[in-house]
Design an enzyme around this catalytic site. Structure first.
Site, mmCIF file in Angstrom:
data_model
loop_
_atom_site.group_PDB
_atom_site.id
_atom_site.type_symbol
_atom_site.label_atom_id
_atom_site.label_comp_id
_atom_site.label_asym_id
_atom_site.label_seq_id
_atom_site.Cartn_x
_atom_site.Cartn_y
_atom_site.Cartn_z
ATOM 1 N N ASP A 44 0.847 -1.183 0.000
ATOM 2 C CA ASP A 44 0.000 0.000 0.000
ATOM 3 C C ASP A 44 0.893 1.247 0.000
ATOM 4 O O ASP A 44 2.081 1.174 0.327
ATOM 5 C CB ASP A 44 -0.899 -0.021 1.240
ATOM 6 C CG ASP A 44 -1.814 1.179 1.321
ATOM 7 O OD1 ASP A 44 -2.489 1.475 0.317
ATOM 8 O OD2 ASP A 44 -1.856 1.823 2.381
ATOM 9 N N ASP A 94 -0.214 5.234 0.843
ATOM 10 C CA ASP A 94 -0.396 6.228 1.896
ATOM 11 C C ASP A 94 -0.469 5.546 3.253
ATOM 12 O O ASP A 94 -1.289 4.666 3.479
ATOM 13 C CB ASP A 94 -1.676 7.038 1.648
ATOM 14 C CG ASP A 94 -1.597 8.433 2.242
ATOM 15 O OD1 ASP A 94 -1.087 8.554 3.377
ATOM 16 O OD2 ASP A 94 -2.016 9.394 1.592
#
Length: 334
Positions: free
Chosen positions: A20, A22
């Site tokens: 991932d 952020d």
């Protein structure tokens, strides 16, 4: 359902990490300080990386360029966006060349067009489908065109249903919040391609030729729920949205397989949790639940977190009520 162990570093136990962005690689415009060296060290161990993001507004090349600027070298083919996953979902549902009304940014338009669909700009073109993804400039007119088309019979799809979007100024409405406006106007709820649906992780793993993939994320309700749904081990890093307190009370479908304070945990072994009576042991840390109270001692900060999660989850699964107000502070530095 509890944590698992790894006899060697995670970077050698798995062949591809589905990472991932952020809260894991960066926060807002800045890299998380530990991320660039940790990801480079993981690459040096032979772990390949695919960056998996629910952001559908940017193209893979833009995401890769941004990561490279932050000290995390990446190529476009190492990025999978929700726009690409959404386009793949359309390809499974519609004939090639079908008309599609795209509600979103250029990343979504590029991804849908690349699979041979005819892009249209309004409901008057009688599209076969509408696909909606986040873009900061979306407004009433675009949402209205989506509603007109769907009410006229077009099928409805979404790149993702994240209700919120982290920004430098705090949480803002995400694509799911904008989709909700169209759902209210049409009564049609779209299937979504992005996390926590398993398809995005399965597509990323397939494209990378992964045999032993590992999901890495910071959100239990998207990254780790998606990992569970895809039957892929998931690593929660405590540098983003989900904290220790939320993890202790996570439902089964949100629970990670591994927990680390930062991405540096990829270079570490993860002790196998073991149960001894009512106590759960991880390394030199131990934890158990007595009359709804979680008791933890010994070991390192992160091993106390791991042992606490094992004890809390076991108690919850046995039907014991955990007294949330008595949970100890188990924060770890990121």
């Amino acid at each position: 359902m509890t944590l698992i162990g790894s006899a060697g570093p995670l970077a050698t136990a798995y062949d591809v990490a589905l990472v991932d962005l952020d809260g894991v690689a960066y926060k807002g415009p800045h890299a998380i300080p530990t991320a660039p060296p940790a990801l480079q060290a993981a690459r040096d161990h032979g772990l390949r990386l695919v960056f998996v993001t629910n952001n559908a507004s940017r193209e893979p090349g833009e995401v890769a360029a941004h990561l490279t600027e932050l000290g995390i070298p990446a190529d476009a083919d190492e990025v999978l966006t929700a726009a690409q996953a959404g386009a793949a979902m359309l390809a499974d549902a519609l004939p090639q060349g079908a008309k599609v009304l795209v509600i979103g940014g250029k990343g979504l338009r590029t991804a849908v067009g690349a699979l041979g669909f005819e892009l249209v700009d309004d409901a008057a073109a009688h599209p076969a489908a509408v696909i909606q993804g986040y873009h900061p400039d979306l407004g009433w007119r675009q949402l209205a065109e989506a509603a007109y088309a769907i009410n006229a019979g077009a099928r409805y799809f979404a790149t993702n249903l994240d209700l919120t979007l982290p920004t430098e100024r705090g949480m803002a409405p995400g694509n799911g919040s904008l989709v909700a406006a169209v759902v209210t106007a049409t009564g049609v709820t779209p299937p979504a391609a992005g996390k926590p649906e398993p398809g995005m992780f399965l597509l990323a793993a397939k494209r990378a030729g992964a045999e032993r993939p590992l999901v890495i994320g910071d959100r239990l309700d998207t990254d780790l729920k998606g990992a569970r749904a895809a039957n892929i081990p998931g690593l929660l890093v405590l540098t983003g949205v989900s904290d220790v307190r939320e993890t202790l009370t996570a439902p089964k479908e949100h629970r990670p397989s591994f927990i680390g304070s930062t991405l540096r945990t990829l270079e570490e072994t993860h002790p196998e949790p073991r149960q001894d009576g009512s106590w759960w042991h991880v390394g030199d840390a131990r934890a158990h639940v007595v009359e709804g109270r979680l008791l933890v001692d010994g070991g390192s900060d992160i091993d106390r977190v791991r042992a606490a999660c094992c004890a809390a989850w076991a108690a919850a699964d046995a039907g014991e009520k955990l007294l949330v107000e008595t949970l100890p502070h188990l924060g770890v530095a990121s």
